[in-house]
Scaffold this motif. Structure first.
Motif, PDB file in Angstrom:
ATOM      1  N   ALA A 939       0.841  -1.208   0.000  1.00 25.77           N
ATOM      2  CA  ALA A 939       0.000   0.000   0.000  1.00 25.77           C
ATOM      3  C   ALA A 939       0.873   1.253   0.000  1.00 25.77           C
ATOM      4  O   ALA A 939       0.609   2.217  -0.726  1.00 25.77           O
ATOM      5  CB  ALA A 939      -0.895  -0.015   1.239  1.00 25.77           C
ATOM      6  N   GLN A 940       1.947   1.212   0.789  1.00 32.28           N
ATOM      7  CA  GLN A 940       2.813   2.391   0.901  1.00 32.28           C
ATOM      8  C   GLN A 940       3.579   2.637  -0.406  1.00 32.28           C
ATOM      9  O   GLN A 940       3.739   3.775  -0.833  1.00 32.28           O
ATOM     10  CB  GLN A 940       3.800   2.164   2.054  1.00 32.28           C
ATOM     11  CG  GLN A 940       4.545   3.419   2.481  1.00 32.28           C
ATOM     12  CD  GLN A 940       5.502   3.137   3.645  1.00 32.28           C
ATOM     13  OE1 GLN A 940       5.565   2.011   4.149  1.00 32.28           O
ATOM     14  NE2 GLN A 940       6.234   4.148   4.073  1.00 32.28           N
ATOM     15  N   CYS A 974      -1.291  -2.917  13.117  1.00 36.66           N
ATOM     16  CA  CYS A 974      -1.409  -1.468  13.361  1.00 36.66           C
ATOM     17  C   CYS A 974      -0.523  -0.691  12.385  1.00 36.66           C
ATOM     18  O   CYS A 974      -0.957   0.306  11.781  1.00 36.66           O
ATOM     19  CB  CYS A 974      -0.988  -1.137  14.795  1.00 36.66           C
ATOM     20  SG  CYS A 974      -2.079  -1.850  16.024  1.00 36.66           S
ATOM     21  N   ALA A 975       0.736  -1.159  12.222  1.00 35.01           N
ATOM     22  CA  ALA A 975       1.674  -0.456  11.330  1.00 35.01           C
ATOM     23  C   ALA A 975       1.189  -0.512   9.886  1.00 35.01           C
ATOM     24  O   ALA A 975       1.308   0.470   9.135  1.00 35.01           O
ATOM     25  CB  ALA A 975       3.058  -1.088  11.454  1.00 35.01           C
ATOM     26  N   MET A 982      -1.186   6.684   5.525  1.00 33.80           N
ATOM     27  CA  MET A 982      -0.202   7.683   5.080  1.00 33.80           C
ATOM     28  C   MET A 982      -0.083   7.711   3.559  1.00 33.80           C
ATOM     29  O   MET A 982       0.167   8.742   2.959  1.00 33.80           O
ATOM     30  CB  MET A 982       1.171   7.369   5.689  1.00 33.80           C
ATOM     31  CG  MET A 982       1.227   7.652   7.180  1.00 33.80           C
ATOM     32  SD  MET A 982       2.902   7.569   7.833  1.00 33.80           S
ATOM     33  CE  MET A 982       3.252   5.833   7.758  1.00 33.80           C
ATOM     34  N   SER A 983      -0.279   6.553   2.949  1.00 32.89           N
ATOM     35  CA  SER A 983      -0.106   6.471   1.506  1.00 32.89           C
ATOM     36  C   SER A 983      -1.299   7.070   0.772  1.00 32.89           C
ATOM     37  O   SER A 983      -1.154   7.634  -0.318  1.00 32.89           O
ATOM     38  CB  SER A 983       0.071   4.998   1.133  1.00 32.89           C
ATOM     39  OG  SER A 983       0.276   4.887  -0.236  1.00 32.89           O
ATOM     40  N   ASN A 984      -2.499   6.944   1.345  1.00 26.08           N
ATOM     41  CA  ASN A 984      -3.692   7.374   0.624  1.00 26.08           C
ATOM     42  C   ASN A 984      -4.818   7.646   1.631  1.00 26.08           C
ATOM     43  O   ASN A 984      -5.755   6.876   1.756  1.00 26.08           O
ATOM     44  CB  ASN A 984      -4.086   6.245  -0.346  1.00 26.08           C
ATOM     45  CG  ASN A 984      -4.977   6.752  -1.443  1.00 26.08           C
ATOM     46  OD1 ASN A 984      -5.464   7.892  -1.383  1.00 26.08           O
ATOM     47  ND2 ASN A 984      -5.226   5.917  -2.428  1.00 26.08           N
ATOM     48  N   LEU A1020      -2.334  12.303  10.771  1.00 24.99           N
ATOM     49  CA  LEU A1020      -3.776  12.300  11.065  1.00 24.99           C
ATOM     50  C   LEU A1020      -4.182  13.584  11.786  1.00 24.99           C
ATOM     51  O   LEU A1020      -5.243  14.171  11.516  1.00 24.99           O
ATOM     52  CB  LEU A1020      -4.135  11.092  11.944  1.00 24.99           C
ATOM     53  CG  LEU A1020      -4.415   9.766  11.229  1.00 24.99           C
ATOM     54  CD1 LEU A1020      -4.586   8.655  12.247  1.00 24.99           C
ATOM     55  CD2 LEU A1020      -5.651   9.858  10.330  1.00 24.99           C
ATOM     56  N   TYR A1021      -3.331  14.024  12.713  1.00 24.92           N
ATOM     57  CA  TYR A1021      -3.665  15.224  13.475  1.00 24.92           C
ATOM     58  C   TYR A1021      -3.730  16.439  12.545  1.00 24.92           C
ATOM     59  O   TYR A1021      -4.605  17.302  12.685  1.00 24.92           O
ATOM     60  CB  TYR A1021      -2.639  15.442  14.592  1.00 24.92           C
ATOM     61  CG  TYR A1021      -2.934  16.686  15.400  1.00 24.92           C
ATOM     62  CD1 TYR A1021      -4.087  16.760  16.194  1.00 24.92           C
ATOM     63  CD2 TYR A1021      -2.104  17.803  15.333  1.00 24.92           C
ATOM     64  CE1 TYR A1021      -4.390  17.907  16.912  1.00 24.92           C
ATOM     65  CE2 TYR A1021      -2.400  18.947  16.045  1.00 24.92           C
ATOM     66  CZ  TYR A1021      -3.545  19.005  16.835  1.00 24.92           C
ATOM     67  OH  TYR A1021      -3.851  20.154  17.527  1.00 24.92           O
ATOM     68  N   LYS A1022      -2.809  16.453  11.559  1.00 25.63           N
ATOM     69  CA  LYS A1022      -2.849  17.571  10.596  1.00 25.63           C
ATOM     70  C   LYS A1022      -4.087  17.458   9.708  1.00 25.63           C
ATOM     71  O   LYS A1022      -4.711  18.450   9.341  1.00 25.63           O
ATOM     72  CB  LYS A1022      -1.584  17.559   9.733  1.00 25.63           C
ATOM     73  CG  LYS A1022      -0.365  18.063  10.480  1.00 25.63           C
ATOM     74  CD  LYS A1022       0.863  18.110   9.573  1.00 25.63           C
ATOM     75  CE  LYS A1022       2.096  18.501  10.392  1.00 25.63           C
ATOM     76  NZ  LYS A1022       3.257  17.700  10.037  1.00 25.63           N
ATOM     77  N   HIS A1023      -4.454  16.229   9.332  1.00 28.15           N
ATOM     78  CA  HIS A1023      -5.544  15.993   8.365  1.00 28.15           C
ATOM     79  C   HIS A1023      -6.915  16.140   9.032  1.00 28.15           C
ATOM     80  O   HIS A1023      -7.797  16.802   8.519  1.00 28.15           O
ATOM     81  CB  HIS A1023      -5.387  14.580   7.773  1.00 28.15           C
ATOM     82  CG  HIS A1023      -6.414  14.256   6.734  1.00 28.15           C
ATOM     83  ND1 HIS A1023      -7.630  13.678   7.047  1.00 28.15           N
ATOM     84  CD2 HIS A1023      -6.420  14.431   5.385  1.00 28.15           C
ATOM     85  CE1 HIS A1023      -8.325  13.503   5.922  1.00 28.15           C
ATOM     86  NE2 HIS A1023      -7.603  13.955   4.910  1.00 28.15           N
TER      87      HIS A1023
END
Length: 1093
Positions: A939-940, A974-975, A982-984, A1020-1023
């Motif tokens: 995915a990444q 989780c990772a 992060m990728s999408n 995530l916090y930024k998004h």
């Protein structure tokens, strides 16, 4: 002159040194006379004394060997005639033997075709109806062919016809003996045209060996070498006869009426066959019969009043080292474990082993334990996954058996398990440590051999315990320090010193409180000068090296300079290869903590190591005949195991001062083990010191490189492996120097090194027959690619070469994998070591992926992937499945950062997704773990290009989160979800996924993945800050867990602190509420982190 010469030779045989010295001087004078050759011929043909005839013949041989070109052609012809005439007239065997050697030297100068009379004599005598003439003809044939087999090649077919007849001459064992030796000599030179004849001769050869055994066991033992030679040179000759050869060797090996050396030789033939052709042995259904025959040997009870060598009072060595049939049997099982699929081996072996272990006979029990012990290395995965607790239970019971023979074998088995079955075996710490400590408590009363085995088991077990050793540390160190200070036996002190090294490997910094008394003892031992202290000094140096690597830089660095000086003082004072070897290990270890303390001494250190590599000390040439007068006697053994006698003149000194032994006179070389070990350790140390001292090593790099490069073809595999490993480290060292100083000179030096070393690696992997050497080279090559990255591929040929090399190992096309085998391997079942070799090759694929632009590597990757994917099938072993999905994951991880990696990853996704999704459902946690990692990396790497697969992947992960119980797999889940986000980020339903994800934080086992998780939480916090605030509690707990954690890198810790500061600043109330739910210790840590500037 003839009479005078005969008198001189007679005086040389007198038992009076003064007479011998005078005669030697006269002989030297006589050799200056041009008439010496005719005079020697006359004595050789005419003397009545056989001893004098033999002396004259030997001297003539040495003269001819050196001066053939100075003899005029007419004299050569008459010499040839005289020698053959003397040979036909001679009646004494020892003189005939020397005459045949003289002919052999002449044939080397005069090819057989230029000496028709010799060929005629050979034909006549070997076909004579007189048995004695045949015997003597075969002696002559043997000597002339052994000295120079190749020129006889045109006659091989004719010779093989002759051998076929001679091998049936059972009443003439000496003829059989010379015939078999000659067959051995030509084997290496036979070609396809002789194959058919060679194959047909094997049944007669076996029958002849049987008769020779009855006549002369010493000769038979030497003649058995023919089987080893045939296997090594042209195994296809014997494949049709494998069953007969194995049956014959088992008969000999099992016959207790025969000598040990002959039985051991027969068993070693089968062992060698298993190493080369394990598939044939399995296909011909020979495994069962072999085991049925060797178990009685393995469990034999010694003769009344005797013990097995390893059970004798003073023996403490490895019970598989001694040369007797019992150890021959154990070595055979060891070889089976290394070369056969464990499933097939255990099917036949377990019933036999279990019968032994349940017997009341101590030697049966011992045999069963020895068998388990030697299986541990080759079948480690199988034992670990299928039967570890039951075999450990057996060993534990045997450790408290009433019979010492059984207890000793159990200790050896436990030592082997501890060495090869990690990390699983360490989990039985609570059961095993008390038993082992019990042995330690009675150190002084016990027999030394038994104590040695107890230490062997304890050391191997402790070494891998890590922090689990802590509860036992006070007892262990008290025992060892007490032994160092109080034991009367130097051997006990040596064992205790070695054990401290093993304890240090596990305890690391926990050993600091005990460091001063240990160092005190060490210094005392290392300044002693007496001979009997040597083994203890060597062990002290080894333990000091371990302490340097484990105790921590701050504690050891102040001692570094003193340690170097200590090593140099010792090697200046004492000339001993073992001692020097131990100092090399010390210098290496010090270079890891304090490279600067080596710099002033690099001249001295590199000089002594380069001399060790250059030296031929300890190498003994076995000459066809010793060159001293002492041996001009009636002993006709032609392979004397003596080196040149340094006292007194040798015959060659009398003849001429030309140097060096002719290599063709040498029947073989033997090298003392200490000198082999010294060369191996010198290579290892030079490589590591070069890497650790960087620019300071530059003045010594070229000379060290040249000496180590010379060792790459050394006959002993451990030296080859060490040399090739060091060549890789020299490349890494040069890269490090260039990285620190980007000069053109440094860059060119690196490229030049790579252009020499890599082709050397390629050739070794393809042609070396020892798997461990090839594994070492693949590991070295991977190290070079990892360090030097793109520089490796500046030479455009290297990408293709490395890719094809990896492909050929994965396809089993190299020499050590039995390339050219006509029998196809059963793909899903192979020996564990064969699988391990392929893993080393597979590890190179992700390294290449991260070093070159993805589109350049893509065509090669397309070829390699099917070979990796084929090992993910459910029929493959757990180790293979884990390797397959693990390698795919690492390749995808490398594509994340490789230029052009995204489009290549997207193109591969259709092929890889089914394999990884299949792996997620595997019964083995490691396979699931690697598959989850691979999906996350896919995915990444492919990002938005595989957005259509996201729903399916999320569904797979969602199912897993509900069912998975393995903590490491949950951490990786989780990772993987974080990588997808992060990728999408827009393709993931965050409202559902994030709460599920954070509910499994903080990570429990795989602390490396904290970096992925925190990068994701920050994104995530930024998004969507509101979403993160909703799950503030687990986010704060996960971030706090990371801060100050010893297994988490600084970058990740800083990331966590930055996130918490921002949350505290912007969402104070929620942050405080989340913090309040943490334990007090965590709250304090959090407060410090948030308030730090």
């Amino acid at each position: 002159m003839t009479e005078e010469l005969e008198q001189i030779l007679l005086r040389l045989t007198q038992p009076d040194n003064a007479v011998i010295q005078q005669a030697t001087a006269q002989l030297q004078q006589a050799f200056k006379d041009p008439a010496i050759i005719p005079a020697l011929c006359a004595v050789m043909s005419g003397s009545q004394n056989p001893e004098i005839r033999q002396s004259a013949t030997v001297m003539l041989r040495l003269r001819v060997k050196k001066h053939w070109n100075k003899i005029n052609p007419n004299d050569r012809e008459s010499l040839k005639a005289v020698v053959l005439q003397a040979f036909t007239m001679e009646t004494e065997h020892k003189v005939q033997h020397s005459l045949s050697q003289l002919c052999a030297v002449m044939v080397k100068h005069e090819t057989p075709d230029r000496w028709p009379a010799l060929l005629q004599l050979l034909t006549q005598s070997t076909k004579s109806t007189n048995p004695h003439d045949r015997q003597i003809g075969l002696l002559l044939l043997n000597k002339v062919i052994e000295s120079n087999p190749e020129p006889f090649k045109p006659h091989y077919c004719q010779l093989l016809q002759l051998f076929s007849a001679v091998l049936q001459d059972y009443n003439n064992p000496t003829a059989l003996y010379y015939c078999i030796l000659t067959l051995t000599a030509i084997t290496a030179y036979t070609g396809t045209e002789e194959m058919k004849q060679m194959r047909e001769i094997i049944p007669s050869l076996i029958a002849a060996l049987k008769h020779l055994i009855v006549a002369d066991q010493v000769q038979a033992s030497e003649a058995l070498e023919v089987l080893i030679e045939l296997m090594e040179i042209e195994v296809s000759i014997i494949v049709p006869h494998i069953t007969d050869i194995v049956r014959f060797c088992l008969e000999v090996g099992s016959d207790t009426a025969l000598s040990d050396s002959l039985r051991v030789k027969a068993l070693s033939c089968i062992t060698f066959l298993i190493k080369l052709k394990s598939n044939s042995v399995l296909k011909q259904k020979l495994l069962g019969p072999i085991l049925q025959s060797i178990f009685p040997i393995l469990t034999a009870v010694p003769s009344p009043g005797e013990q097995d060598p390893e059970d004798e009072e003073d023996d403490g060595g490895d019970p598989t080292d001694n040369d007797n049939p019992k150890h021959g049997a154990a070595q055979m099982i060891d070889t089976m474990a290394l070369h056969m699929p464990p499933e097939k081996l255990f099917h036949h072996l377990l019933p036999l082993t279990q019968a032994c272990l349940t017997s009341d006979n101590p030697y049966q029990k011992k045999g069963g334990l020895m068998c388990l012990a030697v299986l541990a290395e080759g079948c480690a995965d199988y034992i670990r996954s299928k039967m570890l607790s039951s075999v450990l239970q057996t060993v534990c019971q045997s450790l408290s058996d009433s019979n010492r023979v059984v207890r000793s074998a159990a200790l050896f088995a436990l030592g082997q398990f501890s060495e090869h079955l990690q990390p699983e075996v360490s989990k039985y710490c609570a059961e095993l440590m008390p038993l082992l400590l019990g042995y330690m408590s009675s150190l002084n009363e016990a027999k030394i051999g038994h104590v040695t085995k107890a230490f062997y088991a304890l050391e191997n077990f402790m070494e891998n315990l890590g922090s689990d050793i802590e509860p036992y540390l006070p007892t262990l160190m008290e025992t060892m320090l007490s032994a160092l200070n109080n034991a009367e036996s130097l051997k006990i002190k040596e064992l205790a010193m070695s054990a401290i090294g093993a304890i240090a490997n596990a305890a690391k910094e926990m050993l600091v409180p005990y460091f001063p008394p240990v160092i005190e003892s060490l210094k005392g031992f290392l300044t002693a000068t007496t001979e009997e202290m040597r083994p203890l000094q060597n062990q002290s140096l080894d333990t000091l090296s371990v302490l340097a690597r484990t105790i921590g830089k701050d504690v050891f660095s102040p001692l570094a300079a003193e340690c170097i000086q200590l090593g140099l003082n010792l090697t200046d004072a004492i000339d001993d290869p073992d001692l020097r070897r131990c100092t090399y290990g010390l210098y290496s270890a010090v270079s890891t903590v304090s490279p600067e303390s080596l710099t002033p001494h690099l001249v001295a250190i590199t000089t002594v190591m380069q001399l060790a590599l250059k030296s031929s000390e300890g190498v003994t040439a076995h000459l066809e005949e010793d060159k001293t007068f002492v041996l001009l006697d009636d002993d006709d053994d032609d392979e004397k195991d003596n080196s040149n006698n340094k006292a007194g003149n040798t015959e060659e000194d009398c003849l001429d001062d030309e140097p060096e032994t002719d290599i063709h006179d040498v029947a073989g070389f033997s090298v003392e083990n200490a000198y082999i070990d010294e060369k191996e350790d010198a290579c290892d140390a030079l490589g590591e010191i070069a890497l650790n001292t960087g620019a300071a090593f530059q003045p010594f790099l070229e000379s060290s490189f040249q000496q180590v490069f010379e060792m790459r073809d050394f006959p002993h595999e451990d030296v080859r492996r060490a040399a090739l490993g060091a060549l890789g480290q020299f490349c890494q060292a040069q890269h490090k120097v260039w990285a620190e100083n980007h000069s053109e000179t440094n860059h060119q030096a690196l490229l030049k090194l790579l252009d020499v070393v890599l082709p050397c690696f390629f050739e070794t992997v393809r042609t070396d027959r020892e798997r461990l050497v090839v594994m070492g080279v693949l590991e070295a090559m991977n190290g070079v690619i990892k360090s030097c990255k793109g520089e490796v591929f500046r030479n455009p040929a290297h990408l293709k070469e490395i890719s094809h090399l990896i492909r050929d190992v994965l396809k089993k096309k190299t020499a050590c994998q039995g390339s050219g085998n006509e029998e196809a391997d059963d793909e899903d079942q192979q020996a564990e070591y064969d699988a391990m070799l392929q893993e080393f090759a597979g590890e190179g694929i992700p390294l290449v992926t991260s070093s070159v632009p993805a589109d350049k590597f893509a065509p090669y990757l397309n070829d390699l992937l099917p070979l990796i994917m084929s090992k993910a099938k459910s029929s493959c072993t757990v180790a293979d499945r884990s390797f397959s999905v693990g390698t795919i994951g690492e390749i995808l991880h490398a594509l994340v950062t490789a230029p052009g990696g995204r489009s290549v990853a997207a193109r591969l996704s259709n092929r890889l997704l089914p394999v990884l999704v299949g792996g997620v459902r595997d019964g083995d946690a490691e396979v699931r773990n690697n598959s989850v990692f691979g999906l996350g990396c896919l995915a990444q790497a492919a990002g938005p290009l595989i957005v259509s697969d996201y729903p399916m992947m999320l569904s797979v992960f969602s199912n897993m989160l509900g069912k998975e119980s393995d903590l490491r797999v949950l951490d990786n889940l989780c990772a993987a979800l974080c990588r997808m986000i992060m990728s999408n980020v827009d393709a993931v339903p965050l409202e559902q996924v994030v709460p599920a994800l954070v509910s499994h934080l903080p990570l429990k086992e795989d602390q490396e993945e904290n970096q992925t998780v925190l990068n994701c939480l920050t994104l995530l916090y930024k998004h969507s800050p509101a979403l993160v605030v909703k799950v503030m509690k687990p986010v704060v707990a996960a971030s706090c867990h990371v801060v100050g954690h010893k297994d988490v890198n600084q970058e990740t810790q800083s990331c966590a602190v930055a996130l918490m500061k921002e949350l505290a600043q912007k969402h104070g109330a929620e942050f405080q509420a989340a913090a309040a739910s943490l334990p007090a210790e965590q709250q304090a840590k959090l407060a410090v982190a948030v308030s730090s500037s």
